[in-house]
Design a protein around this motif. Structure first.
Motif, PDB file in Angstrom:
ATOM      1  N   THR A   3      -7.177 -12.224  -1.817  1.00 57.63           N
ATOM      2  CA  THR A   3      -6.075 -12.367  -0.875  1.00 57.63           C
ATOM      3  C   THR A   3      -5.803 -11.019  -0.213  1.00 57.63           C
ATOM      4  N   SER A   4      -5.545 -11.031   1.078  1.00 55.92           N
ATOM      5  CA  SER A   4      -5.226  -9.808   1.803  1.00 55.92           C
ATOM      6  C   SER A   4      -3.870  -9.286   1.374  1.00 55.92           C
ATOM      7  N   PRO A   5      -3.710  -7.961   1.386  1.00 61.70           N
ATOM      8  CA  PRO A   5      -2.384  -7.422   1.054  1.00 61.70           C
ATOM      9  C   PRO A   5      -1.372  -7.784   2.133  1.00 61.70           C
ATOM     10  N   TYR A   6      -0.119  -7.778   1.747  1.00 61.34           N
ATOM     11  CA  TYR A   6       0.974  -8.035   2.685  1.00 61.34           C
ATOM     12  C   TYR A   6       1.138  -6.808   3.573  1.00 61.34           C
ATOM     13  N   LEU A   7       1.179  -7.012   4.875  1.00 59.00           N
ATOM     14  CA  LEU A   7       1.235  -5.923   5.848  1.00 59.00           C
ATOM     15  C   LEU A   7       2.666  -5.637   6.283  1.00 59.00           C
ATOM     16  N   VAL A   8       3.029  -4.355   6.215  1.00 63.43           N
ATOM     17  CA  VAL A   8       4.307  -3.872   6.738  1.00 63.43           C
ATOM     18  C   VAL A   8       3.989  -2.719   7.681  1.00 63.43           C
ATOM     19  N   VAL A  26      13.881   1.759   5.410  1.00 60.15           N
ATOM     20  CA  VAL A  26      14.784   0.712   4.934  1.00 60.15           C
ATOM     21  C   VAL A  26      14.551  -0.576   5.716  1.00 60.15           C
ATOM     22  N   SER A  27      14.488  -0.447   7.026  1.00 63.26           N
ATOM     23  CA  SER A  27      14.311  -1.612   7.879  1.00 63.26           C
ATOM     24  C   SER A  27      12.942  -2.259   7.680  1.00 63.26           C
ATOM     25  N   ALA A  28      11.888  -1.464   7.713  1.00 59.81           N
ATOM     26  CA  ALA A  28      10.528  -2.010   7.626  1.00 59.81           C
ATOM     27  C   ALA A  28      10.250  -2.652   6.275  1.00 59.81           C
ATOM     28  N   LEU A  29      10.696  -2.005   5.213  1.00 65.76           N
ATOM     29  CA  LEU A  29      10.391  -2.475   3.867  1.00 65.76           C
ATOM     30  C   LEU A  29      11.462  -3.392   3.289  1.00 65.76           C
ATOM     31  N   GLY A  30      12.571  -3.544   4.022  1.00 69.88           N
ATOM     32  CA  GLY A  30      13.654  -4.388   3.516  1.00 69.88           C
ATOM     33  C   GLY A  30      14.247  -3.841   2.232  1.00 69.88           C
ATOM     34  N   LEU A  31      14.426  -2.521   2.175  1.00 70.03           N
ATOM     35  CA  LEU A  31      14.911  -1.896   0.948  1.00 70.03           C
ATOM     36  C   LEU A  31      16.370  -2.244   0.689  1.00 70.03           C
ATOM     37  N   ASN A  33      20.433  -2.120  -0.453  1.00 69.83           N
ATOM     38  CA  ASN A  33      21.558  -1.285  -0.022  1.00 69.83           C
ATOM     39  C   ASN A  33      21.714  -0.023  -0.855  1.00 69.83           C
ATOM     40  N   TRP A  34      21.317  -0.068  -2.112  1.00 69.11           N
ATOM     41  CA  TRP A  34      21.483   1.086  -2.990  1.00 69.11           C
ATOM     42  C   TRP A  34      20.388   2.150  -2.802  1.00 69.11           C
ATOM     43  N   PHE A  35      19.429   1.889  -1.889  1.00 62.96           N
ATOM     44  CA  PHE A  35      18.373   2.867  -1.626  1.00 62.96           C
ATOM     45  C   PHE A  35      18.996   4.213  -1.267  1.00 62.96           C
ATOM     46  N   GLY A  36      18.552   5.280  -1.933  1.00 63.53           N
ATOM     47  CA  GLY A  36      19.176   6.595  -1.822  1.00 63.53           C
ATOM     48  C   GLY A  36      18.871   7.403  -0.583  1.00 63.53           C
ATOM     49  N   ARG A  37      17.946   6.970   0.256  1.00 66.94           N
ATOM     50  CA  ARG A  37      17.600   7.658   1.502  1.00 66.94           C
ATOM     51  C   ARG A  37      17.209   9.126   1.289  1.00 66.94           C
ATOM     52  N   ASN A  38      16.417   9.342   0.243  1.00 70.16           N
ATOM     53  CA  ASN A  38      15.849  10.667   0.000  1.00 70.16           C
ATOM     54  C   ASN A  38      14.400  10.477  -0.435  1.00 70.16           C
ATOM     55  N   TRP A  39      13.667  11.582  -0.549  1.00 68.67           N
ATOM     56  CA  TRP A  39      12.233  11.489  -0.845  1.00 68.67           C
ATOM     57  C   TRP A  39      11.967  10.826  -2.195  1.00 68.67           C
ATOM     58  N   ASP A  40      12.743  11.176  -3.203  1.00 64.30           N
ATOM     59  CA  ASP A  40      12.534  10.572  -4.522  1.00 64.30           C
ATOM     60  C   ASP A  40      12.775   9.064  -4.483  1.00 64.30           C
ATOM     61  N   ALA A  41      13.810   8.657  -3.770  1.00 62.09           N
ATOM     62  CA  ALA A  41      14.112   7.228  -3.666  1.00 62.09           C
ATOM     63  C   ALA A  41      13.000   6.490  -2.917  1.00 62.09           C
ATOM     64  N   LEU A  42      12.449   7.119  -1.880  1.00 61.66           N
ATOM     65  CA  LEU A  42      11.345   6.494  -1.156  1.00 61.66           C
ATOM     66  C   LEU A  42      10.129   6.355  -2.066  1.00 61.66           C
ATOM     67  N   ALA A  43       9.814   7.411  -2.802  1.00 58.06           N
ATOM     68  CA  ALA A  43       8.679   7.355  -3.732  1.00 58.06           C
ATOM     69  C   ALA A  43       8.898   6.253  -4.769  1.00 58.06           C
ATOM     70  N   SER A  50       9.383  -4.543  -7.451  1.00 57.48           N
ATOM     71  CA  SER A  50      10.585  -5.382  -7.468  1.00 57.48           C
ATOM     72  C   SER A  50      11.429  -5.215  -6.208  1.00 57.48           C
ATOM     73  N   VAL A  51      11.213  -4.138  -5.444  1.00 54.14           N
ATOM     74  CA  VAL A  51      11.948  -3.958  -4.186  1.00 54.14           C
ATOM     75  C   VAL A  51      11.066  -4.195  -2.967  1.00 54.14           C
ATOM     76  N   TRP A  52       9.801  -4.539  -3.195  1.00 49.74           N
ATOM     77  CA  TRP A  52       8.907  -4.872  -2.089  1.00 49.74           C
ATOM     78  C   TRP A  52       9.268  -6.238  -1.531  1.00 49.74           C
ATOM     79  N   PRO A  53       8.814  -6.522  -0.316  1.00 44.49           N
ATOM     80  CA  PRO A  53       8.961  -7.903   0.164  1.00 44.49           C
ATOM     81  C   PRO A  53       8.317  -8.854  -0.843  1.00 44.49           C
ATOM     82  N   PRO A  54       8.940  -9.992  -1.114  1.00 44.77           N
ATOM     83  CA  PRO A  54       8.430 -10.903  -2.151  1.00 44.77           C
ATOM     84  C   PRO A  54       6.961 -11.290  -1.965  1.00 44.77           C
TER      85      PRO A  54
END
Length: 103
Positions: A3-8, A26-31, A33-43, A50-54
């Protein structure tokens, strides 16, 4: 059959700073509300299915980064950190691929 991977698509066209990059992520990945908007949170989010698109959980996730060249030129230090985050997260399981579109 594989199966092909899900594309974002993470479109960074017009992004001028880290805050705008995080907003786009946040918008592209549907992250959440609690996403911290910093590099560690993105990593952490890129590594955590569990936070990826289903649809991506069983198939893997392909993140194509477009329009990144302007950000890379205007904020080279931030762009280097972003690339490091993408590279480190892409080495984890389950399958995550981050591709930089050149065109």
């Amino acid at each position: 059959m594989t199966t092909s991977p899900y594309l974002v698509t993470l479109d960074l066209d017009g992004v001028a700073d880290k805050a705008a990059l995080m907003d786009r992520a946040v918008s592209a990945l549907g992250l959440p509300n609690w996403f911290g908007r910093n590099w560690d949170a993105l990593a952490d989010s890129l590594r955590d299915p569990s936070v990826w698109p289903p649809e991506a959980v069983d198939r893997g996730l392909l993140v194509v980064v477009t329009g990144w060249q302007g950000y890379a030129r205007s904020r080279p230090d931030e762009w280097q950190v972003a690339q490091d985050v993408f590279a480190q997260a892409a080495g984890d399981e389950p399958a995550l691929t981050v591709a930089l579109a050149l065109g």
